[in-house]
Design a protein around this motif. Structure first.
Motif, PDB file in Angstrom:
ATOM      1  N   TYR A 188       0.836  -1.207   0.000  1.00 23.27           N
ATOM      2  CA  TYR A 188       0.000   0.000   0.000  1.00 23.27           C
ATOM      3  C   TYR A 188       0.871   1.257   0.000  1.00 23.27           C
ATOM      4  CZ  TYR A 188      -2.675   3.855   1.993  1.00 23.27           C
ATOM      5  OH  TYR A 188      -3.213   5.094   2.233  1.00 23.27           O
ATOM      6  N   PHE A 189       1.869   1.290   0.875  1.00 27.47           N
ATOM      7  CA  PHE A 189       2.727   2.478   0.938  1.00 27.47           C
ATOM      8  C   PHE A 189       3.610   2.591  -0.307  1.00 27.47           C
ATOM      9  CE2 PHE A 189       1.925   1.987   5.594  1.00 27.47           C
ATOM     10  CZ  PHE A 189       1.289   3.203   5.768  1.00 27.47           C
ATOM     11  N   LEU A 190       3.956   1.463  -0.904  1.00 26.26           N
ATOM     12  CA  LEU A 190       4.696   1.516  -2.171  1.00 26.26           C
ATOM     13  C   LEU A 190       3.837   2.143  -3.263  1.00 26.26           C
ATOM     14  CD1 LEU A 190       7.296   0.783  -3.678  1.00 26.26           C
ATOM     15  CD2 LEU A 190       6.294  -1.464  -4.148  1.00 26.26           C
ATOM     16  N   TRP A 191       2.553   1.778  -3.263  1.00 30.46           N
ATOM     17  CA  TRP A 191       1.624   2.414  -4.217  1.00 30.46           C
ATOM     18  C   TRP A 191       1.520   3.917  -3.952  1.00 30.46           C
ATOM     19  CZ3 TRP A 191      -3.039   4.797  -2.825  1.00 30.46           C
ATOM     20  CH2 TRP A 191      -3.805   5.262  -3.904  1.00 30.46           C
ATOM     21  N   LYS A 192       1.473   4.305  -2.670  1.00 30.00           N
ATOM     22  CA  LYS A 192       1.447   5.733  -2.324  1.00 30.00           C
ATOM     23  C   LYS A 192       2.693   6.432  -2.841  1.00 30.00           C
ATOM     24  CE  LYS A 192      -0.694   7.957   0.109  1.00 30.00           C
ATOM     25  NZ  LYS A 192      -1.757   8.964  -0.157  1.00 30.00           N
ATOM     26  N   PHE A 216       9.963  21.021  -2.546  1.00 30.51           N
ATOM     27  CA  PHE A 216       8.950  21.120  -1.501  1.00 30.51           C
ATOM     28  C   PHE A 216       8.305  19.768  -1.206  1.00 30.51           C
ATOM     29  CE2 PHE A 216       4.669  22.175   0.139  1.00 30.51           C
ATOM     30  CZ  PHE A 216       5.032  22.985   1.207  1.00 30.51           C
ATOM     31  N   THR A 217       8.285  18.872  -2.176  1.00 27.32           N
ATOM     32  CA  THR A 217       7.644  17.569  -2.007  1.00 27.32           C
ATOM     33  C   THR A 217       8.606  16.514  -1.459  1.00 27.32           C
ATOM     34  OG1 THR A 217       6.473  18.173  -4.043  1.00 27.32           O
ATOM     35  CG2 THR A 217       6.041  15.982  -3.177  1.00 27.32           C
ATOM     36  N   TRP A 218       9.892  16.802  -1.429  1.00 26.54           N
ATOM     37  CA  TRP A 218      10.869  15.792  -1.024  1.00 26.54           C
ATOM     38  C   TRP A 218      10.648  15.239   0.386  1.00 26.54           C
ATOM     39  CZ3 TRP A 218      16.146  18.006  -3.201  1.00 26.54           C
ATOM     40  CH2 TRP A 218      16.105  17.948  -4.603  1.00 26.54           C
ATOM     41  N   LEU A 278       9.158  10.486   3.982  1.00 24.94           N
ATOM     42  CA  LEU A 278       8.261   9.815   4.920  1.00 24.94           C
ATOM     43  C   LEU A 278       7.670   8.550   4.313  1.00 24.94           C
ATOM     44  CD1 LEU A 278       6.695   9.714   7.604  1.00 24.94           C
ATOM     45  CD2 LEU A 278       4.908  11.082   6.495  1.00 24.94           C
ATOM     46  N   ILE A 279       7.226   8.610   3.073  1.00 28.67           N
ATOM     47  CA  ILE A 279       6.589   7.441   2.463  1.00 28.67           C
ATOM     48  C   ILE A 279       7.608   6.330   2.224  1.00 28.67           C
ATOM     49  CG2 ILE A 279       5.233   6.609   0.512  1.00 28.67           C
ATOM     50  CD1 ILE A 279       4.040   9.365   0.228  1.00 28.67           C
ATOM     51  N   ILE A 280       8.840   6.692   1.835  1.00 29.33           N
ATOM     52  CA  ILE A 280       9.878   5.669   1.677  1.00 29.33           C
ATOM     53  C   ILE A 280      10.133   4.960   3.002  1.00 29.33           C
ATOM     54  CG2 ILE A 280      12.346   5.312   1.263  1.00 29.33           C
ATOM     55  CD1 ILE A 280      12.208   7.445  -0.894  1.00 29.33           C
ATOM     56  N   SER A 281      10.262   5.742   4.074  1.00 27.31           N
ATOM     57  CA  SER A 281      10.486   5.115   5.389  1.00 27.31           C
ATOM     58  C   SER A 281       9.268   4.312   5.828  1.00 27.31           C
ATOM     59  CB  SER A 281      10.833   6.183   6.432  1.00 27.31           C
ATOM     60  OG  SER A 281       9.746   7.065   6.662  1.00 27.31           O
TER      61      SER A 281
END
Length: 369
Positions: free
Chosen positions: A79-83, A98-100, A105-108
């Motif tokens: 799910y988080f990989l899809w995000k 600005f999005t980095w 957070l999503i990678i972690s």
């Protein structure tokens, strides 16, 4: 409930498992080894503590007391990989710094459930492998806490605190906390590498000698970084008054995340509900499974809140907040990853060496004299 060497503790659902043929340990040593794998108030459902890698993989499709621990973190990884893919592709995260932080957070959030599911899958191969698996698990959680701090610094700080001294020092302190978290959590299992433990972890297992102290150390190791990271959020939600308090619709999502985070910590620390009825929740419903479920839900609401804050506050933050650079987003995360890997390697090195045969060692010493 403590470990008493009861053979019922090494049963899985269906056929009882006694000493597996692949283990070349005496009965007493085998029971001592199994104590490493015992969980408080979990009576049955354990896999063999000498499983092969293939046995561990096959256990994914058998009902043991680890099965739901594995799946409750393995499935959310996707799910988080899809995000992550949606943020990178749809929001074109690479085009604007600005999005980095959101990407960090999503990678972690992808790494920590994957590391956890792998740890729960392969930890029954041996005592040494078990410790190394959870060292990696702790490092991944520590990296997640650092990723949370990066996003909080970028999007969550209340207007009053933006560009303050605390804001400027926030990420360096979060990086330090991440290192302390990993080191302390690893220390809670066996103590210091080389000094307190070596390859013979069956005979040198400090957690069995003082399980409560080890548990307290581990709770502190993960609670402290979370509480530090959340200081700006706690202030924004519960203490700040006036026009510069960033009172927007995102606060509901942040409050939900906080409630789930505290519930997760409560379950981890108390071993409820299995402590109330040992053996009744061995396969389904024990605290670690619930800990995984509520932890993932908390991360989900955290990511939602971060995304909403990022959108709602974008214009104001770009004008007033600290500029987001590679150094304070991707860069600090890479440093945290590298340092945590070094800590994990240092704790794992004594476990990677082959155990010394004590009888051969004594014979060599006798010949020398």
């Amino acid at each position: 409930m403590g470990w008493h060497g009861n053979t019922t503790l090494i049963k899985t659902r269906g056929t009882p498992r006694h000493q597996p043929q692949v283990c070349s340990l005496a009965d007493s040593s085998y029971l001592q080894l199994f104590a490493v794998f015992h969980e408080d108030s979990i009576i049955s459902g354990y896999r063999s503590p000498c499983s092969s890698a293939m046995d561990c993989i096959f256990s994914l499709f058998q009902l043991t007391n680890e099965t739901l621990n594995i799946w409750t973190h393995f499935l959310p990884t996707w799910y988080f990989l899809w995000k992550l893919i949606s943020v990178v592709l749809i929001q074109t995260a690479w085009q604007h710094t600005f999005t980095w932080p959101l990407v960090v957070l999503i990678i972690s959030s992808c790494i920590y459930p994957l590391a956890s599911s792998c740890a729960h899958t392969f930890n029954s191969m041996s005592a040494r492998v078990r410790h190394m698996c959870f060292y990696i698990d702790y490092g991944a959680l520590s990296l997640y806490s650092l990723g949370s701090a990066v996003t909080y610094s970028a999007y969550v700080f209340p207007d009053k605190w933006v560009n303050s001294i605390f804001h400027q020092c926030f990420i360096p302190f979060a990086l330090l906390n991440s290192m302390i978290c990993t080191a302390l959590a690893c220390y809670s299992r066996l103590g210091l590498p080389f000094l307190h433990h070596n390859s013979d972890v069956v005979k040198r297992f400090s957690e069995c000698q003082s399980p409560r102290f080890s548990k307290v150390l581990r709770v502190v190791a993960f609670a402290y970084p979370y509480l530090f990271d959340s200081i700006p959020l706690f202030y924004r939600l519960f203490l700040c008054e006036g026009e510069d308090c960033t009172d927007n619709d995102t606060n509901v999502l942040h409050s939900t995340h906080i409630a789930l985070a505290f519930l997760t910590g409560f379950l981890f620390a108390t071993h409820l509900p299995e402590r109330l009825a040992p053996g009744s929740f061995d396969y389904i419903g024990h605290s670690h499974q619930l800990f995984h479920v509520f932890g993932i839900l908390g991360t989900h609401f955290q990511v939602m809140a971060i995304e909403q804050d990022m959108v709602l506050r974008r214009s104001w933050l770009l004008d007033h907040s600290l500029p987001i650079t590679f150094a304070n987003s991707m860069g600090v995360t890479l440093i945290g990853l590298l340092v945590n890997l070094i800590i994990i390697i240092l704790y794992s090195l004594p476990l990677l060496s082959k155990p010394v045969d004590q009888q051969k060692k004594q014979n060599r010493q006798a010949k020398a004299h």
